[in-house]
Design a protein around this motif. Structure first.
Motif, PDB file in Angstrom:
ATOM      1  N   GLN A  98       8.145  23.819  13.892  1.00  0.00           N
ATOM      2  CA  GLN A  98       7.106  24.626  13.677  1.00  0.00           C
ATOM      3  C   GLN A  98       5.278  24.457  13.740  1.00  0.00           C
ATOM      4  OE1 GLN A  98       8.196  26.586   9.951  1.00  0.00           O
ATOM      5  NE2 GLN A  98      10.593  26.842  10.625  1.00  0.00           N
ATOM      6  N   ALA A  99       5.113  22.716  13.029  1.00  0.00           N
ATOM      7  CA  ALA A  99       3.880  22.524  13.225  1.00  0.00           C
ATOM      8  C   ALA A  99       3.112  22.593  14.879  1.00  0.00           C
ATOM      9  CB  ALA A  99       3.903  21.219  12.168  1.00  0.00           C
ATOM     10  N   GLU A 100       4.146  21.602  15.550  1.00  0.00           N
ATOM     11  CA  GLU A 100       3.382  22.159  16.533  1.00  0.00           C
ATOM     12  C   GLU A 100       3.014  23.014  16.825  1.00  0.00           C
ATOM     13  OE1 GLU A 100       5.735  17.861  17.053  1.00  0.00           O
ATOM     14  OE2 GLU A 100       6.669  18.746  18.335  1.00  0.00           O
ATOM     15  N   ALA A 101       3.873  23.930  17.231  1.00  0.00           N
ATOM     16  CA  ALA A 101       3.872  25.412  17.193  1.00  0.00           C
ATOM     17  C   ALA A 101       2.416  25.584  17.208  1.00  0.00           C
ATOM     18  CB  ALA A 101       4.924  26.240  17.524  1.00  0.00           C
ATOM     19  N   LEU A 102       2.484  25.841  16.357  1.00  0.00           N
ATOM     20  CA  LEU A 102       0.837  26.035  14.886  1.00  0.00           C
ATOM     21  C   LEU A 102       0.054  25.647  15.758  1.00  0.00           C
ATOM     22  CD1 LEU A 102      -0.455  27.664  12.737  1.00  0.00           C
ATOM     23  CD2 LEU A 102      -0.164  25.827  11.557  1.00  0.00           C
ATOM     24  N   ASP A 103      -0.065  24.271  15.957  1.00  0.00           N
ATOM     25  CA  ASP A 103      -1.551  24.056  16.692  1.00  0.00           C
ATOM     26  C   ASP A 103      -1.488  24.250  18.165  1.00  0.00           C
ATOM     27  OD1 ASP A 103      -1.652  21.642  15.122  1.00  0.00           O
ATOM     28  OD2 ASP A 103      -0.986  19.820  15.845  1.00  0.00           O
ATOM     29  N   LYS A 104      -0.352  24.727  19.038  1.00  0.00           N
ATOM     30  CA  LYS A 104      -0.306  25.359  19.866  1.00  0.00           C
ATOM     31  C   LYS A 104      -1.599  26.901  19.728  1.00  0.00           C
ATOM     32  CE  LYS A 104       2.283  25.991  23.990  1.00  0.00           C
ATOM     33  NZ  LYS A 104       3.221  26.930  23.920  1.00  0.00           N
TER      34      LYS A 104
END
Ligand code: ADP
Ligand code: ADP
Ligand code: ZN
Length: 217
Positions: free
Chosen positions: A92-98
């Motif tokens: 989820q954190a990586e998706a948020l960065d994207k």
């Protein structure tokens, strides 16, 4: 200001998020609230999420990531937002960065509210919430003036289905396994700020305000 509130279930994220949202005039984006609303309305999202929530498990990443993407691109998030209960996994954190990258934005600060397991269990089993306005109460620390009735709007107070001790223990285990790794994730980015969440609501609030006063954005 684009903020994340991180912390165990019952750490006080919602309580503090509502205050910060009001003070800075930015929306509180709570994936838990959005999911509960969907469950209450019986939408397709609600039907998918309900079982996971009642067992204290995480709703699958693709579902919550979709919700957040849609929410953060709405107009009221333009001048900032406060994420409460998202991200909860590294994916989820990586998706948020994207998502942030696509919008040309950045997360300014991640506030990590620290409270040990025994204390969060005591907080959660005594939590009551207003059906109408979402105000958060605690039967001992922050009781409503009139039993079962919201001070702010007169709405009816209820206990969440997943705020029973067995489910709370499972939620805490899920937190340790899946969400705690985010502390390091954001520490490495240099945007993590720790707060002692065991103090009373006002003391936690002033600790957070002093952090927010120091960060740019
Ligand atoms: P709490 O305030 O106690 O931390 P939330 O209201 O944030 O709880 O979340 C309640 C439930 O909703 C979680 O146990 C989980 O099932 C689901 N949920 C909320 N946010 C997420 C998320 N980011 N990822 C997966 N599931 C979530
Ligand atoms: P979260 O959103 O992290 O799950 P909440 O903000 O809903 O946590 O708080 C959980 C419970 O603990 C609520 O009953 C709330 O009234 C109470 N609470 C919140 N902050 C504090 C605090 N600093 N001291 C004591 N009780 C608190
Ligand atoms: Zn109310």
């Amino acid at each position: 200001m684009n903020l994340i509130l991180l912390g165990a279930p019952g750490a006080g994220k919602g309580t503090q998020a509502k205050f910060i949202a009001e003070k800075y005039g930015i929306p509180q984006v709570s994936t838990g609230d959005i999911l509960r609303e969907a469950v209450a309305k019986g939408t397709e999202l609600g039907r998918k999420a309900k079982e996971f929530m009642n067992q204290g498990k995480l709703v699958p990443d693709e579902i919550v990531i979709g919700i957040v993407k849609e929410r953060l691109t709405q107009k009221d998030c333009e001048k900032g937002f406060i994420l409460d209960g998202f991200p909860r996994t590294i994916a989820q954190a990586e998706a948020l960065d994207k998502i942030m990258g696509e919008m040309g934005k950045e997360i300014d600060a991640v506030i990590n509210v620290n409270v040990p397991e025994e204390e969060v269990v005591k907080r959660i089993v005594n939590r009551r919430i207003c059906k109408k306005c979402g105000a958060i109460y605690h039967l001992i620390h922050n009781p409503p003036k009139k039993n079962g009735v919201c001070d702010k709007c007169g709405g009816e107070l209820y206990q969440r289905d997943d705020d029973r001790e067995e489910v709370v223990r499972e939620r805490f285990a899920v937190y340790k396994r899946s969400t705690q790794p985010l502390i390091d994730y954001y520490k490495k980015k240099g945007i993590l700020y720790d707060v002692d969440g065991t103090k009373d609501v006002e003391a936690v609030r002033s600790e957070i305000l002093s952090i927010l006063g120091k960060i740019k954005a």
